[in-house]
Design a protein around this motif. Structure first.
Motif, PDB file in Angstrom:
ATOM      1  N   HIS A 156       9.459  26.974  38.595  1.00 57.66           N
ATOM      2  CA  HIS A 156       9.306  28.276  37.927  1.00 57.66           C
ATOM      3  C   HIS A 156       7.932  28.858  38.218  1.00 57.66           C
ATOM      4  O   HIS A 156       7.342  29.544  37.387  1.00 57.66           O
ATOM      5  N   LEU A 157       7.387  28.533  39.392  1.00 61.84           N
ATOM      6  CA  LEU A 157       6.009  28.890  39.718  1.00 61.84           C
ATOM      7  C   LEU A 157       5.905  29.978  40.769  1.00 61.84           C
ATOM      8  O   LEU A 157       4.794  30.342  41.155  1.00 61.84           O
ATOM      9  N   GLY A 158       7.032  30.442  41.269  1.00 65.82           N
ATOM     10  CA  GLY A 158       6.995  31.458  42.313  1.00 65.82           C
ATOM     11  C   GLY A 158       6.563  30.929  43.663  1.00 65.82           C
ATOM     12  O   GLY A 158       6.144  31.694  44.538  1.00 65.82           O
ATOM     13  N   HIS A 159       6.655  29.629  43.849  1.00 61.88           N
ATOM     14  CA  HIS A 159       6.275  29.015  45.121  1.00 61.88           C
ATOM     15  C   HIS A 159       7.363  29.204  46.166  1.00 61.88           C
ATOM     16  O   HIS A 159       8.531  29.442  45.838  1.00 61.88           O
ATOM     17  N   ASN A 160       6.970  29.049  47.425  1.00 62.18           N
ATOM     18  CA  ASN A 160       7.943  29.194  48.507  1.00 62.18           C
ATOM     19  C   ASN A 160       8.122  27.949  49.354  1.00 62.18           C
ATOM     20  O   ASN A 160       8.872  27.964  50.322  1.00 62.18           O
ATOM     21  N   ALA A 161       7.426  26.900  49.016  1.00 59.95           N
ATOM     22  CA  ALA A 161       7.587  25.632  49.728  1.00 59.95           C
ATOM     23  C   ALA A 161       8.020  24.569  48.740  1.00 59.95           C
ATOM     24  O   ALA A 161       7.499  24.506  47.623  1.00 59.95           O
ATOM     25  N   MET A 162       8.978  23.758  49.133  1.00 58.66           N
ATOM     26  CA  MET A 162       9.467  22.696  48.266  1.00 58.66           C
ATOM     27  C   MET A 162       9.622  21.413  49.067  1.00 58.66           C
ATOM     28  O   MET A 162       9.868  21.439  50.277  1.00 58.66           O
ATOM     29  N   TYR A 163       9.455  20.288  48.362  1.00 58.02           N
ATOM     30  CA  TYR A 163       9.371  18.985  49.023  1.00 58.02           C
ATOM     31  C   TYR A 163      10.186  17.940  48.253  1.00 58.02           C
ATOM     32  O   TYR A 163      10.262  17.986  47.023  1.00 58.02           O
ATOM     33  N   TRP A 164      10.727  16.984  48.988  1.00 56.76           N
ATOM     34  CA  TRP A 164      11.266  15.763  48.387  1.00 56.76           C
ATOM     35  C   TRP A 164      10.414  14.584  48.847  1.00 56.76           C
ATOM     36  O   TRP A 164      10.140  14.440  50.048  1.00 56.76           O
ATOM     37  N   GLU A 202      19.396  20.291  50.315  1.00 59.94           N
ATOM     38  CA  GLU A 202      19.913  21.662  50.324  1.00 59.94           C
ATOM     39  C   GLU A 202      18.946  22.544  49.559  1.00 59.94           C
ATOM     40  O   GLU A 202      18.505  22.167  48.470  1.00 59.94           O
ATOM     41  N   CYS A 203      18.618  23.696  50.122  1.00 60.58           N
ATOM     42  CA  CYS A 203      17.691  24.612  49.468  1.00 60.58           C
ATOM     43  C   CYS A 203      18.314  26.007  49.465  1.00 60.58           C
ATOM     44  O   CYS A 203      18.103  26.780  50.405  1.00 60.58           O
ATOM     45  N   PRO A 204      19.094  26.336  48.440  1.00 63.73           N
ATOM     46  CA  PRO A 204      19.800  27.620  48.431  1.00 63.73           C
ATOM     47  C   PRO A 204      18.872  28.825  48.240  1.00 63.73           C
ATOM     48  O   PRO A 204      19.203  29.931  48.669  1.00 63.73           O
ATOM     49  N   ASN A 205      17.735  28.599  47.578  1.00 64.40           N
ATOM     50  CA  ASN A 205      16.739  29.662  47.410  1.00 64.40           C
ATOM     51  C   ASN A 205      15.389  29.005  47.163  1.00 64.40           C
ATOM     52  O   ASN A 205      15.304  27.779  47.024  1.00 64.40           O
ATOM     53  N   SER A 206      14.358  29.801  47.088  1.00 61.77           N
ATOM     54  CA  SER A 206      13.007  29.226  46.996  1.00 61.77           C
ATOM     55  C   SER A 206      12.731  28.516  45.687  1.00 61.77           C
ATOM     56  O   SER A 206      11.730  27.819  45.574  1.00 61.77           O
ATOM     57  N   SER A 207      13.592  28.698  44.699  1.00 60.87           N
ATOM     58  CA  SER A 207      13.349  28.080  43.393  1.00 60.87           C
ATOM     59  C   SER A 207      14.126  26.796  43.181  1.00 60.87           C
ATOM     60  O   SER A 207      13.828  26.052  42.243  1.00 60.87           O
TER      61      SER A 207
END
Lengths: 113, 114
Positions: free
Chosen positions: B26-34, B67-72
Motif C-alpha cells: 500500500h506504498l505506491g511502489h513499483n518494484a516487488m520482490y520474493w 504472478e504480478c497482475p499489477n504494481s500492488s
C-alpha cells in the motif's frame, strides 16, 4: 560462496554500552550497503545505509562505517537499549543489479538491562 | 506495520498440493520482490518485478511460479513442492531505480511442506 558474511551469529551487550555488528563482503562491485533489523514474526525493516562513496553515515544512535579497502562494514549502536534486541542483517547491492540485495546470515543482538 | 501485507502467515501443504502466497503493498511502489529464508541461511532473492514485468529470476525451480497482475499485488504459486522448500517466504517492495535499495518487507509466510 557467500558474498556477504556476518561471522558472528550472536552478540550480547549490556544496556547503555556500544553494540558493534560486523559484516564482510567479497564483491568489489558492490556500491551500496544496508542494514536491516528483524524482530521475531516480522519482516526485516530498513535501518540505515551507506554508499561506497562515503565511509560513514550516522542516524541518531546508529552509525555505519565502511572500509572499502578491507571490504568491511560495521554498524555501531550507542547507547544500546533493550528494544534493540533483534536480528541484524547486512545487505549489499551493485554491479548493475539495482535493487538486487545480497544478504548476510544475520547477527542476533541481545541487549541486557 | 510496513505497508506490505502477506497472506497466509502460516501454511502447511503436502507435496502434491497447489497453493498460492499473496502479497499486497500500500506504498505506491513499483518494484516487488520474493525472497526465501531457510534455516541458517541468508535471505535469497527469488524474483523481481518492476512495473509488473519480471526482471529477475534467480534460478528458481519451476515449481515456484510468480504472478504480478499489477504494481500492488504479487503472488507466488506453489505446486509439487519438496520438503526442502519449507522456509519463510518474504515479499518486499520498493520504488524503482536508485531508491530500490531500500526495500520494505512484509511479515512473511512460514511454509511447511510435508
Amino acid at each position: 560462496d557467500q558474498q556477504v558474511k556476518q561471522n558472528s551469529p550472536s552478540l550480547s551487550v549490556q544496556e547503555g554500552r556500544i553494540s558493534i555488528l560486523n559484516c564482510d563482503y567479497t564483491n568489489s562491485m558492490f556500491d551500496y550497503f544496508l542494514w536491516y533489523k528483524k524482530y521475531p514474526a516480522e519482516g526485516p525493516t530498513f535501518l540505515i545505509s551507506i554508499s561506497s562513496i562515503k565511509d560513514k553515515n550516522e542516524d541518531g544512535r546508529f552509525t555505519v562505517f565502511l572500509n572499502k579497502s578491507a571490504k568491511h562494514l560495521s554498524l555501531h549502536i550507542v547507547p544500546s537499549q533493550p528494544g534493540d534486541s533483534a536480528v541484524y542483517f547486512c545487505a549489499a547491492s551493485g554491479g548493475g543489479s539495482q535493487g538486487n540485495l545480497i544478504f548476510g546470515k544475520g547477527t542476533k543482538l541481545s541487549v541486557k538491562p | 506495520e510496513t505497508g506490505v501485507t502477506q497472506t497466509p502467515r502460516h501454511l502447511v501443504m503436502g507435496m502434491t498440493n497447489k497453493k498460492s502466497l499473496k502479497c499486497e503493498q500500500h506504498l505506491g511502489h513499483n518494484a516487488m520482490y520474493w525472497y526465501k529464508q531457510s534455516a541458517k541461511k541468508p535471505l535469497e532473492l527469488m524474483f523481481v518485478y518492476n512495473f509488473k514485468e519480471q526482471t529477475e529470476n534467480n534460478s528458481v525451480p519451476s515449481r515456484f511460479s510468480p504472478e504480478c497482475p499489477n504494481s500492488s499485488h504479487l503472488f507466488l504459486h506453489l505446486h509439487t513442492l519438496q520438503p526442502e522448500d519449507s522456509a519463510l517466504y518474504l515479499c518486499a517492495s520498493s520504488r524503482p531505480g536508485l531508491s530500490s535499495y531500500e526495500q520494505y518487507f512484509g511479515p512473511g509466510t512460514r511454509l511447511t511442506v510435508t
